[in-house]
Design a protein around this motif. Structure first.
Motif, PDB file in Angstrom:
ATOM      1  N   PRO A 805       0.816  -1.243   0.000  1.00 16.76           N
ATOM      2  CA  PRO A 805       0.000   0.000   0.000  1.00 16.76           C
ATOM      3  C   PRO A 805       0.832   1.268   0.000  1.00 16.76           C
ATOM      4  O   PRO A 805       0.453   2.252  -0.635  1.00 16.76           O
ATOM      5  N   GLU A 806       1.973   1.300   0.700  1.00 19.73           N
ATOM      6  CA  GLU A 806       2.764   2.527   0.719  1.00 19.73           C
ATOM      7  C   GLU A 806       3.392   2.796  -0.650  1.00 19.73           C
ATOM      8  O   GLU A 806       3.621   3.948  -1.033  1.00 19.73           O
ATOM      9  N   ALA A 809       0.459   4.236  -2.749  1.00 15.42           N
ATOM     10  CA  ALA A 809       0.040   5.584  -2.346  1.00 15.42           C
ATOM     11  C   ALA A 809       1.125   6.627  -2.608  1.00 15.42           C
ATOM     12  O   ALA A 809       0.825   7.732  -3.071  1.00 15.42           O
ATOM     13  N   SER A 817       8.563  -3.518   0.686  1.00 18.92           N
ATOM     14  CA  SER A 817       7.470  -3.635  -0.289  1.00 18.92           C
ATOM     15  C   SER A 817       7.634  -4.894  -1.129  1.00 18.92           C
ATOM     16  O   SER A 817       6.654  -5.503  -1.562  1.00 18.92           O
ATOM     17  N   MET A 846      -7.466  -1.849  -4.038  1.00 24.43           N
ATOM     18  CA  MET A 846      -6.861  -0.799  -3.195  1.00 24.43           C
ATOM     19  C   MET A 846      -7.780  -0.427  -2.038  1.00 24.43           C
ATOM     20  O   MET A 846      -7.336  -0.240  -0.900  1.00 24.43           O
ATOM     21  N   ILE A 849      -7.720  -3.221   0.636  1.00 21.54           N
ATOM     22  CA  ILE A 849      -6.466  -3.251   1.398  1.00 21.54           C
ATOM     23  C   ILE A 849      -6.442  -2.115   2.409  1.00 21.54           C
ATOM     24  O   ILE A 849      -6.057  -2.299   3.573  1.00 21.54           O
ATOM     25  N   ASN A 850      -6.834  -0.923   1.990  1.00 20.00           N
ATOM     26  CA  ASN A 850      -6.833   0.229   2.898  1.00 20.00           C
ATOM     27  C   ASN A 850      -7.815   0.051   4.035  1.00 20.00           C
ATOM     28  O   ASN A 850      -7.666   0.670   5.094  1.00 20.00           O
ATOM     29  N   TRP A 873       1.961  -8.997   4.958  1.00 18.66           N
ATOM     30  CA  TRP A 873       0.953  -8.007   4.569  1.00 18.66           C
ATOM     31  C   TRP A 873       0.626  -7.026   5.698  1.00 18.66           C
ATOM     32  O   TRP A 873      -0.440  -6.398   5.689  1.00 18.66           O
ATOM     33  N   GLN A 875       0.404  -3.640   7.639  1.00 22.08           N
ATOM     34  CA  GLN A 875       0.331  -2.269   7.120  1.00 22.08           C
ATOM     35  C   GLN A 875       1.608  -1.504   7.418  1.00 22.08           C
ATOM     36  O   GLN A 875       2.116  -0.769   6.579  1.00 22.08           O
TER      37      GLN A 875
END
Length: 996
Positions: A805-806, A809, A817, A846, A849-850, A873, A875
């Motif tokens: 996610p990072e 984003a 990652s 997305m 996941i968020n 996985w 966060q």
């Protein structure tokens, strides 16, 4: 096999090219070179009549062309819809009956493809390839045709394209299977090419009956069968030994998919007395023998043996000749040696009680070279002789002497000694033949040597204890010593010779009644038993102690010093331990420490160099990649299409090296200089890596018109496709082994401070040995040296389903990652190539996941492995494990397979996502075929129809045994369908993925 036949002829306008006679030439020659025994299921050339193949669309797609050549009816199929784009023209064969044992078949095609550049205005929509598909069935469905029932076999690309008057005929062979039903259909899909299908043959190969290594094997259908990489192209066949041959284990051999025998196991061997001859065992001839079961020939009888009869196991020794107990029957027979020659005894003048025995080797060794000697000794006094006993010693020993000499010591003078030397060989104990020689010797007394030193062993005020040593020469027994001593007068003028004389039996003495604090002079000589005397020694001076003198009391001093030293040592050890603990903070870790290490630990030195930092990218290519001359590369077959051009399977034959299989990436014509630099930058990256789980770069071609990148060839292709093709055929332990290899490669990249950015199962290649290797470095970049260790992209596509996610984003990529992506790869592997997040859009992925949702555990996934996925996985990227931790944990699973037995909870409704192909309102599936298509099992539609299961209500009533009975036999497919039915029963209106 013909490749690219070129023929110049006329008389037939075929695809705009005059070609008539070449059809006859090609069709009558293309199969002549085939020497492997084959069984043909369908032959387009041999049909000589209407083939009855279906076309779709019926009137505007493939066309059949009939011609008479030399009195023979020839049929060809052609299609040339190159304008308009979006072509989807199908040509399906009639039903092909499968032989029961043929689980894989070969499809051999002869075809022509027109060059797209020859069509003005259609070069953008024209294609130069077409697709081959197949579908299985237990019955002929006639004219019923559904595209969804077919599975793609391969994309067929020509080696030679027809551009002008010269017709380029291509021949390609593809394998179809595994097959399990009674028959199958083949179909050709045209997507906008100009093609003529000239010949078509479907066959399977047969390994003929054979005798190999004295084992007989029956005729066997060549087939791969299901299994993992190495065994999928082999069929094991057991055989029987020929007459008079035996084997310790059942003889076996493997029938390859090419109809050839390979890898024989458990060879048969001829019995004793028989030898191999023309794949049989025949009796040994007279005068020959064979003593044991083996594949060796009979041997002639060795020397000194009797003539043997036919079929003999051994040859008997002649009289007087023998074999040693451990010698084989192939050894010659030999005799014991004759006695040693010229035995003599020589005294050693400088050594008392010693002599040297020497002799010559036997005149007759009996034909042997293992001659050794032994020595016996007797001592004779008057008329009696007795063994010498332990006092007499032999150097180096009394037996097993390899050389004809020995030293003897411990002898007494004036006695007669008789020495007997015997020669031995390996057969001496089998014969009564005498092999001894004797000699008698006596020693005379000599004057004893001079005493060389004297010392005080104990000193008192009125006594001295003295001892002395003599020179190295040995002394006879009963040696005595004469000691003389006197007081040394203080006044030298009064120093007179007044001695006290003592006769002693040993070399030490205690002298008492001496005066305190007085010096005495001593000298000594040795005497032999018969009165001979040696020379007196020099005088030695020793003094008695004063009467008041006492031995100093050192005990207290020693104890005090020891106590002080111990205290000092203790303090030093304490200080060192404290300093070591300060330097090593990890020493404070306790049992609560896990496999997941501190992310702040020091990383290795950065060794990767980003080729994009070079002002001239060509310099990076020259530095990190080897240049290959294009003449050393042979391109054999198109196996894929890359971003910059086609990918070929080929061969690399460099000077001084054997030929190896390679993959060749090409750069399509019309490229820009930037495209060329981007193309070669991947080679600059790969050339810096050397690891068993990273794809190996063989070299590049940059100095010629057509640039190429050459890498090792991975026989089983991309991991995701391989897993889908072998769904359910591998155990969890085997899958963890694959993941261990991938993790090992990623650890190597991470240790080099390198971020991959596109880690996915499609970018993992697998070879024939089931070794997984990381590939595709098109999106990769090096870590920068900033504190965050990230790389910020300037744009471009990101593989959302595999990206952390990072990174999505903020477009910041780290090794953490890559760990997230590795977790997705783990899920792909355990789900046998299932698409992550199924048919969810990138936006839905997305969003999920968020909102802290994660993929659920795949079917039959070990709980410990799913827990590792969830760790990947997390966060917070700082809490994810590093690749070193992942490698250690996977190694632990492989060492303890029991840890993989606990299975994670599984929800089939989530994993298969049943609503994905249902109505927009979430209503149940409208048909069985729609349901099967949603779970990617549409190849079984015909099975359900033939079994009378045509409604979803009937599907919901099915049990595992019902599914198996309709022809679903692969374990993975059986589970997928069974779990889907279970999910349908509990289906709710909306479904989602598990939350962490």
């Amino acid at each position: 096999m013909l490749k690219g036949v070129t023929v110049k002829v006329s008389e037939m306008d075929f695809l705009g090219i005059k070609c008539h006679l070449f059809l006859f030439v090609f069709i009558n020659s293309v199969f002549i070179s085939e020497q492997t025994k084959v069984e043909v299921l369908l032959d387009m050339r041999a049909a000589r009549g209407e083939l009855g193949w279906l076309t779709s669309p019926y009137s505007d797609g493939w066309e059949i062309v009939q011609r008479v050549v030399n009195g023979s009816q020839l049929y060809t199929y052609s299609v040339c819809k190159v304008e308009g784009g979006d072509q989807d023209n199908w040509l399906r064969t009639t039903f092909i009956q499968r032989a029961p044992a043929a689980t894989r078949v070969f499809v051999e095609l002869g075809f022509i493809v027109r060059d797209c550049n020859s069509f003005e205005g259609a070069s953008l929509t024209c294609k130069e390839t077409f697709n081959l598909h197949y579908a299985e069935s237990d019955a002929d469905v006639g004219t019923s045709f559904h595209k969804t029932q077919f599975r793609k076999v391969a994309t067929i690309a020509p080696d030679e394209i027809t551009a002008g008057a010269e017709v380029q005929v291509n021949t390609e062979t593809r394998t179809v299977g595994p097959l399990s039903q009674k028959g199958f259909y083949l179909a050709f899909q045209d997507i906008g090419a100009c093609i003529a299908l000239l010949s078509f043959r479907v066959y399977y190969k047969v390994c003929p009956a054979t005798v190999q290594s004295l084992a007989s094997f029956p005729e066997t259908v060549a087939s791969g069968g299901a299994g993992n990489g190495e065994s999928q192209a082999l069929r094991e066949v057991t055989g029987t030994c020929v007459e008079n041959a035996v084997s310790q284990e059942q003889p076996r051999i493997y029938c390859t998919v090419d109809g050839e025998w390979a890898v024989p196991v458990g060879h048969c061997q001829c019995r004793a007395g028989f030898e191999p001859a023309a794949e049989a065992c025949r009796e040994c001839r007279a005068g020959f023998f064979k003593e044991s079961v083996s594949s060796e020939q009979c041997e002639p009888c060795p020397v000194n043996t009797e003539q043997s009869a036919a079929g003999s196991l051994s040859c008997q020794c002649k009289e007087g000749f023998y074999r040693a107990p451990k010698e084989p029957q192939t050894a010659a027979c030999t005799a014991p040696p004759s006695p040693p020659l010229n035995l003599v005894a020589m005294t050693i003048p400088t050594s008392a009680g010693k002599l040297q025995l020497s002799w010559g080797p036997p005149a007759d060794t009996g034909g042997r070279d293992d001659i050794t000697y032994s020595v016996a000794c007797e001592r004779c006094e008057r008329a009696a002789c007795l063994p010498c006993g332990e006092k007499v010693r032999f150097e180096p020993g009394a037996s097993d002497l390899p050389v004809p000499r020995v030293g003897v010591s411990g002898l007494e003078p004036l006695l007669n000694y008789t020495f007997t030397v015997e020669a031995h060989s390996g057969v001496s104990q089998l014969s009564d033949r005498q092999s001894t020689a004797s000699v008698t010797a006596a020693l005379q007394y000599t004057d004893p040597p001079k005493v060389t030193s004297m010392r005080v062993d104990k000193q008192g005020s009125t006594s001295l204890v003295l001892s002395w040593t003599i020179s190295q020469r040995a002394l006879p027994q009963n040696t005595r010593y004469e000691l003389m001593y006197r007081k040394k007068e203080k006044d030298s003028e009064k120093d007179v010779t007044t001695y006290t004389v003592l006769v002693l039996e040993k070399n030490s003495v205690q002298i008492s009644d001496l005066a305190p604090a007085t010096a005495y002079l001593f000298r000594v000589q040795a005497q032999n038993p018969v009165g001979g005397s040696g020379t007196y020694s020099d005088e030695f001076k020793f003094e008695t102690l004063p009467e008041e003198s006492k031995t100093p009391g050192n005990t207290a001093v020693i104890v005090g010093a020891a106590a002080g030293g111990g205290a000092m040592l203790f303090l030093v050890v304490v200080v060192l331990l404290i300093r070591k603990r300060k330097r090593n903070p990890t020493a404070r870790q306790g049992v609560e420490d896990t496999y997941f290490s501190n992310s702040e630990q020091l990383k290795p030195l950065k060794t990767y160099v980003d080729p994009h930092t070079y002002e001239d990218p060509n310099i990076a290519v020259m530095k990190f990649a080897s240049e290959i001359h294009p003449s050393h590369i042979t391109k054999q077959k198109v196996i894929g299409a890359g971003e910059f051009g086609e990918v070929y399977r080929g061969a690399l034959k460099a000077p001084g090296r054997k030929e190896v299989a390679v993959a060749v990436k090409t750069l399509k014509p019309g490229y820009t200089e930037k495209q060329r630099q981007d193309f070669l930058s991947e080679a600059s990256i790969m050339g810096q890596f050397c690891h068993q789980n990273i794809i190996r770069l063989e070299g590049v071609v940059t100095k010629y018109k057509h640039a190429m990148i050459v890498t090792e060839y991975m026989e089983n292709g991309a991991l995701d496709k391989y897993l889908r093709d072998h769904d359910g055929e591998m155990t969890s332990y085997q899958l963890v082994g694959m993941l261990r290899g991938i993790a090992g490669g990623m650890k190597y990249l991470s240790d080099m401070s390198y971020v991959h950015r596109d880690l996915a199962a499609r970018n993992i290649l697998i070879n024939s040995s089931m070794v997984c290797k990381v590939s595709d470095f098109g999106l990769s970049r090096v870590l920068e040296d900033d504190q965050e260790g990230t790389y910020t992209t300037s744009g471009g596509k990101i593989p959302i389903r595999w990206t952390a996610p990072e990174a999505i984003a903020y477009r910041k990529f780290t090794s953490a990652s890559d760990v997230w992506s590795f977790g997705i790869v783990m899920w792909e592997v355990m789900a046998f190539g299932e698409r992550p997040y199924w048919d969810m859009s990138n936006h839905e992925v997305m969003k999920a996941i968020n909102e802290a949702f994660r993929l659920p555990a795949p079917m039959d996934c070990p709980s410990a492995l799913y827990q590792l996925m969830l760790r990947c996985w997390l966060q917070d990227r700082s809490k994810r494990p590093c690749f070193n931790d992942i490698v250690n944990l996977l190694d632990k699973f492989l060492r303890s397979p029991d840890s993989l037995k606990t299975i994670a909870d599984f929800d089939p409704r989530v994993s298969i996502r049943l609503p994905s192909t249902s109505g927009s309102d979430g209503s149940p599936f409208r048909s069985v075929s729609e349901w099967l298509e949603s779970i990617k099992m549409s190849q079984y539609s015909e099975n359900f129809t033939c079994a009378g299961v045509v409604t979803m209500e009937q599907v919901l009533q099915m049990k595992n045994e019902d599914i198996r009975n309709i022809g679903v036999r692969l374990p993975g497919h059986l589970k997928r369908i069974a779990y889907s039915i279970l999910g349908l029963k509990d289906q709710t209106s909306t479904l989602s993925v598990f939350a962490v």
